[in-house]
Design a protein around this motif. Structure first.
Motif, PDB file in Angstrom:
ATOM      1  N   THR A  13     -34.794 -17.219 -28.614  1.00  0.00           N
ATOM      2  CA  THR A  13     -36.162 -17.676 -28.373  1.00  0.00           C
ATOM      3  C   THR A  13     -36.316 -18.124 -26.927  1.00  0.00           C
ATOM      4  OG1 THR A  13     -36.334 -18.437 -30.659  1.00  0.00           O
ATOM      5  CG2 THR A  13     -37.932 -19.306 -29.094  1.00  0.00           C
ATOM      6  N   VAL A  14     -37.427 -17.735 -26.317  1.00  0.00           N
ATOM      7  CA  VAL A  14     -37.732 -18.165 -24.956  1.00  0.00           C
ATOM      8  C   VAL A  14     -38.984 -19.040 -24.988  1.00  0.00           C
ATOM      9  CG1 VAL A  14     -38.243 -17.478 -22.585  1.00  0.00           C
ATOM     10  CG2 VAL A  14     -36.758 -16.035 -24.006  1.00  0.00           C
ATOM     11  N   ASP A  15     -38.832 -20.293 -24.601  1.00  0.00           N
ATOM     12  CA  ASP A  15     -39.970 -21.198 -24.438  1.00  0.00           C
ATOM     13  C   ASP A  15     -40.279 -21.293 -22.950  1.00  0.00           C
ATOM     14  OD1 ASP A  15     -40.326 -22.319 -27.237  1.00  0.00           O
ATOM     15  OD2 ASP A  15     -38.215 -22.764 -26.876  1.00  0.00           O
ATOM     16  N   TYR A  49     -45.530 -21.661 -25.271  1.00  0.00           N
ATOM     17  CA  TYR A  49     -45.891 -21.844 -23.871  1.00  0.00           C
ATOM     18  C   TYR A  49     -46.588 -23.190 -23.723  1.00  0.00           C
ATOM     19  CZ  TYR A  49     -48.827 -21.908 -19.755  1.00  0.00           C
ATOM     20  OH  TYR A  49     -49.457 -22.306 -18.616  1.00  0.00           O
ATOM     21  N   THR A  50     -46.252 -23.941 -22.663  1.00  0.00           N
ATOM     22  CA  THR A  50     -46.858 -25.238 -22.407  1.00  0.00           C
ATOM     23  C   THR A  50     -47.237 -25.343 -20.938  1.00  0.00           C
ATOM     24  OG1 THR A  50     -45.425 -26.234 -24.086  1.00  0.00           O
ATOM     25  CG2 THR A  50     -46.575 -27.740 -22.602  1.00  0.00           C
ATOM     26  N   SER A  51     -48.468 -25.787 -20.678  1.00  0.00           N
ATOM     27  CA  SER A  51     -48.907 -26.062 -19.318  1.00  0.00           C
ATOM     28  C   SER A  51     -48.611 -27.523 -18.993  1.00  0.00           C
ATOM     29  CB  SER A  51     -50.418 -25.796 -19.186  1.00  0.00           C
ATOM     30  OG  SER A  51     -50.872 -26.121 -17.897  1.00  0.00           O
ATOM     31  N   ASP A  67     -40.907 -34.826 -21.591  1.00  0.00           N
ATOM     32  CA  ASP A  67     -41.058 -34.898 -23.047  1.00  0.00           C
ATOM     33  C   ASP A  67     -40.959 -33.524 -23.693  1.00  0.00           C
ATOM     34  OD1 ASP A  67     -41.381 -37.594 -22.752  1.00  0.00           O
ATOM     35  OD2 ASP A  67     -43.559 -37.606 -23.062  1.00  0.00           O
ATOM     36  N   ARG A  68     -41.556 -32.514 -23.039  1.00  0.00           N
ATOM     37  CA  ARG A  68     -41.553 -31.187 -23.638  1.00  0.00           C
ATOM     38  C   ARG A  68     -40.158 -30.557 -23.607  1.00  0.00           C
ATOM     39  NH1 ARG A  68     -43.056 -28.445 -27.726  1.00  0.00           N
ATOM     40  NH2 ARG A  68     -43.564 -26.262 -27.337  1.00  0.00           N
ATOM     41  N   VAL A  69     -39.460 -30.679 -22.496  1.00  0.00           N
ATOM     42  CA  VAL A  69     -38.105 -30.123 -22.415  1.00  0.00           C
ATOM     43  C   VAL A  69     -37.198 -30.821 -23.430  1.00  0.00           C
ATOM     44  CG1 VAL A  69     -36.075 -29.791 -20.962  1.00  0.00           C
ATOM     45  CG2 VAL A  69     -38.354 -29.426 -20.009  1.00  0.00           C
TER      46      VAL A  69
END
Length: 424
Positions: free
Chosen positions: A181-183, A208-210, A219-221
């Protein structure tokens, strides 16, 4: 008037009960695939544009380093983590050289936090943005084993090394069936960057996150690394056949395949008496497609007689379209059934009606996820499948009889009301 309202409510309730009973129950099947330590590689853009000072008063590179340091402190002990860079070394103008500028900064394995932080601290914004080559390198870094594998790509711009399209690279990685998986995370992205990163994520089942702020990035990582550490159901690869004869036999579980545009693929499932087959399929549009498309999941006997089908149509508003079906096989109840085979082979046909503009590549095919489950068949009349209503003809007959009964009752009440009115 009261009688009419009660009658209407009763008819609606009956139809609603039939419709609810016919809805397929979601089936969750599969085996936890995280038998060994999950692997994650953080892939960071270190190109010249990362010098821009527009994230919380600091440069994009400084924000990324800060987020990395905090994430490294919180990485679960059972996660094997690595770091890869792109555009970190070559400062020149030679495109061929710049588009090869990707290397593994920290190898995938047990994490030494001090060593990893020291490696990140040495980074300085430098060169090009070879996203495609970096994805290929990261996939190679994570190869081997049956653990959960995840690439977390962080960049502030689109790839500068065409014609190697990173979206096509992601599709090729997904087509290999290695369940990687690639985020993607875009730092203050423009429209082109958003489209490219979204395409990469969608092709591999990632997100995908902006990102606008350092805290959002951290937080996202951290969330994505933590997600990799959780046991998940990893789909198994299954290559469907062009006809039921010779098709792969599927056990309960979750499977992935690739299906060409407007193609039919077949699979087989062995259903024992007293079991209920529950199957669902999802087909994803991981590239630009024409509007108006559909997916069909059809169950039939080995002789071609249709048992039940599920179908769904789309009009371009969603990138994934799904359908499902249920087939309860009645148990053996008498000595007359002794000569019948104990197990029935059910043929599952997956078809799609996708089409694409002439400029869109159709290879590899569209990603397909097929879920198969076998449960104990219903034994109570409260379950609509108990009556065979999962079969299309039974469904139609039930609706016709319901409509006929409602019409007769409504006509009788109408005549009664007219008679009362004339009498009065």
């Amino acid at each position: 008037m009261i009688t009419r309202k009660r009658l209407a409510a009763g008819v609606c309730g009956l139809l609603a009960a039939i419709a609810v009973g016919l809805l397929p129950t979601p089936a969750v099947a599969g085996e936890p695939a995280a038998k060994s330590s999950p692997k994650v590689e953080l892939t960071l853009d270190v190109s010249g544009s990362m010098r821009a000072r527009d994230i919380d008063g600091q440069s994009r590179m400084a924000a990324a380093k800060q987020a990395f340091n905090e994430v490294l402190d919180a990485v679960p002990d059972d996660v094997q983590l690595g770091i890869r860079t792109l555009g970190a070394n070559y400062r020149g103008e030679d495109r061929k050289v710049g588009c090869k500028d990707t290397r593994q900064l920290y190898p995938v394995g047990p994490l030494d936090r001090t060593e990893a932080k020291t490696a990140v601290a040495t980074l300085a914004p430098t060169g090009w943005t070879p996203i495609g080559p970096a994805l290929l390198g990261a996939a190679d870094d994570l190869k081997g084993g049956d653990a959960t594998r995840r690439i977390v790509l962080i960049t502030d711009g689109e790839d500068t090394c065409a014609p190697l399209d990173p979206c096509q690279v992601a599709r090729d990685i997904a087509a290999k069936g290695i369940h990687l998986t690639v985020d993607t995370l875009g730092l203050l992205p423009d429209a082109k960057t958003r489209n490219q990163l979204s395409c990469i994520a969608e092709a591999t089942g990632g997100t995908y996150t902006s990102v606008q702020h350092t805290k959002e990035l951290r937080d996202r990582v951290h969330q994505l690394v933590d997600r990799a550490a959780r046991p998940v159901v990893t789909p198994k690869p299954a290559e469907g056949a062009q006809q039921c004869t010779g098709a792969p036999e599927l056990k309960p579980g979750v499977y992935t395949d690739r299906e060409k545009f407007a193609e039919h693929r077949w699979y087989r499932v062995a259903v024992k008496p007293g079991q209920e087959l529950r199957a669902s399929v999802s087909v994803a549009a991981d590239r630009a497609v024409n509007n108006d498309y559909g997916v069909l999941l059809r169950a039939s006997t080995v002789h071609g007689r249709e048992i039940v089908r599920g179908a769904e149509a789309g009009d371009g508003r969603t990138d994934v379209i799904s359908s499902g079906l249920r087939y309860p096989k009645s148990p053996l109840t008498s000595s007359d059934d002794a000569d019948k085979p104990a197990t029935e082979t059910v043929c599952l046909q997956v078809s799609n009606s996708f089409s694409a503009p002439a400029s869109v590549k159709t290879d590899p095919g569209l990603p397909v996820e097929l879920t198969v489950d076998l449960v104990d068949g219903p034994d109570e009349a409260s379950d609509a499948a108990f009556f065979g209503l999962g079969h299309g003809w039974w469904y139609l007959i039930a609706l016709v009889l319901t409509g006929l009964a409602a019409g007769l009752l409504w006509g009788w009440i109408s005549r009664w009301r007219v008679t009362v009115w004339r009498t009065n």
